[in-house]
Scaffold this motif. Sequence first.
Motif, PDB file in Angstrom:
ATOM      1  N   ARG A  97       3.007   1.268   1.133  1.00 62.10           N
ATOM      2  CA  ARG A  97       3.515   1.787  -0.135  1.00 62.10           C
ATOM      3  C   ARG A  97       4.662   0.905  -0.605  1.00 62.10           C
ATOM      4  O   ARG A  97       5.521   0.504   0.180  1.00 62.10           O
ATOM      5  CB  ARG A  97       3.988   3.227   0.038  1.00 62.10           C
ATOM      6  CG  ARG A  97       4.417   3.924  -1.254  1.00 62.10           C
ATOM      7  CD  ARG A  97       4.676   5.395  -1.033  1.00 62.10           C
ATOM      8  NE  ARG A  97       3.445   6.117  -0.736  1.00 62.10           N
ATOM      9  CZ  ARG A  97       2.614   6.567  -1.666  1.00 62.10           C
ATOM     10  NH1 ARG A  97       2.882   6.380  -2.940  1.00 62.10           N
ATOM     11  NH2 ARG A  97       1.531   7.233  -1.311  1.00 62.10           N
ATOM     12  N   GLN A 118      -0.544  -2.694 -10.409  1.00 58.84           N
ATOM     13  CA  GLN A 118      -1.939  -2.528 -10.026  1.00 58.84           C
ATOM     14  C   GLN A 118      -2.159  -2.932  -8.576  1.00 58.84           C
ATOM     15  O   GLN A 118      -1.667  -3.966  -8.119  1.00 58.84           O
ATOM     16  CB  GLN A 118      -2.840  -3.360 -10.939  1.00 58.84           C
ATOM     17  CG  GLN A 118      -4.319  -3.189 -10.667  1.00 58.84           C
ATOM     18  CD  GLN A 118      -5.176  -3.773 -11.767  1.00 58.84           C
ATOM     19  OE1 GLN A 118      -4.760  -3.856 -12.913  1.00 58.84           O
ATOM     20  NE2 GLN A 118      -6.383  -4.179 -11.429  1.00 58.84           N
ATOM     21  N   THR A 119      -2.892  -2.095  -7.862  1.00 60.10           N
ATOM     22  CA  THR A 119      -3.375  -2.389  -6.515  1.00 60.10           C
ATOM     23  C   THR A 119      -4.843  -1.968  -6.470  1.00 60.10           C
ATOM     24  O   THR A 119      -5.380  -1.474  -7.461  1.00 60.10           O
ATOM     25  CB  THR A 119      -2.575  -1.627  -5.443  1.00 60.10           C
ATOM     26  OG1 THR A 119      -2.887  -0.230  -5.540  1.00 60.10           O
ATOM     27  CG2 THR A 119      -1.077  -1.820  -5.618  1.00 60.10           C
ATOM     28  N   THR A 120      -5.476  -2.146  -5.310  1.00 62.11           N
ATOM     29  CA  THR A 120      -6.862  -1.694  -5.188  1.00 62.11           C
ATOM     30  C   THR A 120      -6.952  -0.169  -5.200  1.00 62.11           C
ATOM     31  O   THR A 120      -8.027   0.391  -5.389  1.00 62.11           O
ATOM     32  CB  THR A 120      -7.497  -2.230  -3.889  1.00 62.11           C
ATOM     33  OG1 THR A 120      -6.672  -1.850  -2.775  1.00 62.11           O
ATOM     34  CG2 THR A 120      -7.636  -3.737  -3.936  1.00 62.11           C
ATOM     35  N   GLN A 121      -5.831   0.519  -5.011  1.00 65.83           N
ATOM     36  CA  GLN A 121      -5.830   1.974  -4.971  1.00 65.83           C
ATOM     37  C   GLN A 121      -5.399   2.630  -6.272  1.00 65.83           C
ATOM     38  O   GLN A 121      -5.707   3.793  -6.520  1.00 65.83           O
ATOM     39  CB  GLN A 121      -4.906   2.456  -3.844  1.00 65.83           C
ATOM     40  CG  GLN A 121      -5.414   2.131  -2.455  1.00 65.83           C
ATOM     41  CD  GLN A 121      -5.062   3.226  -1.463  1.00 65.83           C
ATOM     42  OE1 GLN A 121      -4.183   4.036  -1.709  1.00 65.83           O
ATOM     43  NE2 GLN A 121      -5.770   3.255  -0.338  1.00 65.83           N
ATOM     44  N   THR A 122      -4.674   1.886  -7.120  1.00 63.31           N
ATOM     45  CA  THR A 122      -4.145   2.538  -8.316  1.00 63.31           C
ATOM     46  C   THR A 122      -3.824   1.507  -9.389  1.00 63.31           C
ATOM     47  O   THR A 122      -3.692   0.304  -9.108  1.00 63.31           O
ATOM     48  CB  THR A 122      -2.864   3.341  -7.982  1.00 63.31           C
ATOM     49  OG1 THR A 122      -2.482   4.107  -9.133  1.00 63.31           O
ATOM     50  CG2 THR A 122      -1.715   2.406  -7.632  1.00 63.31           C
ATOM     51  N   ARG A 123      -3.713   1.989 -10.610  1.00 59.22           N
ATOM     52  CA  ARG A 123      -3.200   1.206 -11.730  1.00 59.22           C
ATOM     53  C   ARG A 123      -2.296   2.119 -12.534  1.00 59.22           C
ATOM     54  O   ARG A 123      -2.729   3.181 -13.000  1.00 59.22           O
ATOM     55  CB  ARG A 123      -4.318   0.665 -12.618  1.00 59.22           C
ATOM     56  CG  ARG A 123      -3.810  -0.065 -13.881  1.00 59.22           C
ATOM     57  CD  ARG A 123      -4.967  -0.461 -14.783  1.00 59.22           C
ATOM     58  NE  ARG A 123      -4.513  -0.953 -16.077  1.00 59.22           N
ATOM     59  CZ  ARG A 123      -4.297  -2.227 -16.375  1.00 59.22           C
ATOM     60  NH1 ARG A 123      -4.505  -3.151 -15.438  1.00 59.22           N
ATOM     61  NH2 ARG A 123      -3.894  -2.592 -17.571  1.00 59.22           N
ATOM     62  N   ARG A 124      -1.034   1.702 -12.698  1.00 59.20           N
ATOM     63  CA  ARG A 124      -0.080   2.517 -13.447  1.00 59.20           C
ATOM     64  C   ARG A 124       0.510   1.693 -14.579  1.00 59.20           C
ATOM     65  O   ARG A 124       0.856   0.527 -14.394  1.00 59.20           O
ATOM     66  CB  ARG A 124       1.041   3.025 -12.528  1.00 59.20           C
ATOM     67  CG  ARG A 124       0.550   3.980 -11.445  1.00 59.20           C
ATOM     68  CD  ARG A 124       1.706   4.569 -10.668  1.00 59.20           C
ATOM     69  NE  ARG A 124       2.606   5.339 -11.525  1.00 59.20           N
ATOM     70  CZ  ARG A 124       3.720   5.932 -11.078  1.00 59.20           C
ATOM     71  NH1 ARG A 124       4.042   5.840  -9.785  1.00 59.20           N
ATOM     72  NH2 ARG A 124       4.484   6.626 -11.889  1.00 59.20           N
ATOM     73  N   ILE A 136       4.266   3.175  -5.278  1.00 63.23           N
ATOM     74  CA  ILE A 136       2.937   2.656  -5.572  1.00 63.23           C
ATOM     75  C   ILE A 136       2.149   2.483  -4.277  1.00 63.23           C
ATOM     76  O   ILE A 136       2.557   1.696  -3.402  1.00 63.23           O
ATOM     77  CB  ILE A 136       3.032   1.304  -6.303  1.00 63.23           C
ATOM     78  CG1 ILE A 136       3.866   1.455  -7.585  1.00 63.23           C
ATOM     79  CG2 ILE A 136       1.658   0.743  -6.613  1.00 63.23           C
ATOM     80  CD1 ILE A 136       4.310   0.157  -8.192  1.00 63.23           C
ATOM     81  N   PRO A 137       1.024   3.173  -4.098  1.00 61.55           N
ATOM     82  CA  PRO A 137       0.212   2.990  -2.889  1.00 61.55           C
ATOM     83  C   PRO A 137      -0.459   1.621  -2.889  1.00 61.55           C
ATOM     84  O   PRO A 137      -0.962   1.159  -3.913  1.00 61.55           O
ATOM     85  CB  PRO A 137      -0.818   4.116  -2.979  1.00 61.55           C
ATOM     86  CG  PRO A 137      -0.904   4.451  -4.422  1.00 61.55           C
ATOM     87  CD  PRO A 137       0.456   4.208  -4.990  1.00 61.55           C
ATOM     88  N   GLY A 139      -3.378  -0.788  -1.027  1.00 56.96           N
ATOM     89  CA  GLY A 139      -4.609  -0.664  -0.264  1.00 56.96           C
ATOM     90  C   GLY A 139      -4.685  -1.604   0.917  1.00 56.96           C
ATOM     91  O   GLY A 139      -3.711  -2.278   1.292  1.00 56.96           O
TER      92      GLY A 139
END
Length: 288
Positions: A97, A118-124, A136-137, A139
């Motif tokens: 994280r 942006q990561t493979t787990q989320t986009r904010r 931010i998580p 991946g």
Amino acid sequence: MADATHSGYHLERNGAAMMRHWPLFGFLMSLGLVGLGLFSLPQQPPLVAAQIAVPCQAGEVRFTSAFPPALPGEWTGERGFFAIPGVLELSYCQPGRLILKARGELSSNGGAPLLIAQTTQTRREVLVHTSQTLSIPVGQDGRVTLAFPNDETDALYRILTIERLILAGEQRCASALIRDKRVEFSGSITGAVHDLRGQRLEPCMPGVLYLTVSGPVVNGAGPQFRITQGKRTLLDRQVRGRVSLRLPLESTAAVHLAVTNFAGRVVKYRNLFIERVQFLPASNASLK
């Protein structure tokens, strides 16, 4: 970021900023050299995409600009700032994280900087009006991309762009457009006008003058475009956006093109500050 560092960077950023805000100094220089020239605003290039296909190297940082070779700002490893659109790619090569503290400087029109994380787990996507902390998580690939796409875009100077000027008549001959140098043309020509001195058109024949012009609104008003031939005023109107004009010329007397209300304004640039990043591996962070 220290004020001295930030101020120093703005000297460097001006080269990239000139690509986006109609530059008075570069514009005046071009008039001095050639009298007139092509005058077009480039389209804003897309932000650089994160390159997640290459092997991950822990600690690797890529800080790239939408306007290379200019850097988008400054990054020290744990903090930095964006002054023009760009992308910051951080590689941790393991899940976890990212704790990120960001702060925005609003532009002169009140708009806040946009942070895209942006990561493979989320986009904010977050408009950073004030200082705030994000969690931010990250991946399995351990990569994070932070992007700043919305730099200040307001017009700085009230300048009229001549996108096209054509003199149509019964014959084909060479007219001239003059400021510091004489430029002859027989078809169409482009240029710009920003002050009372303006440009002088020497028509080679009577005919019809066709113009396509455009101008930005600065401080609530567009360029006031005045065209005179001798003692006759052929046009005196404000230009907002793009306008097409058709004006009859009854003689070959010189035609004066001028802007009577030139103005510039101080723009407060939109900046995005990353005040702190901290990566917590999965063993020490909840990924819920």
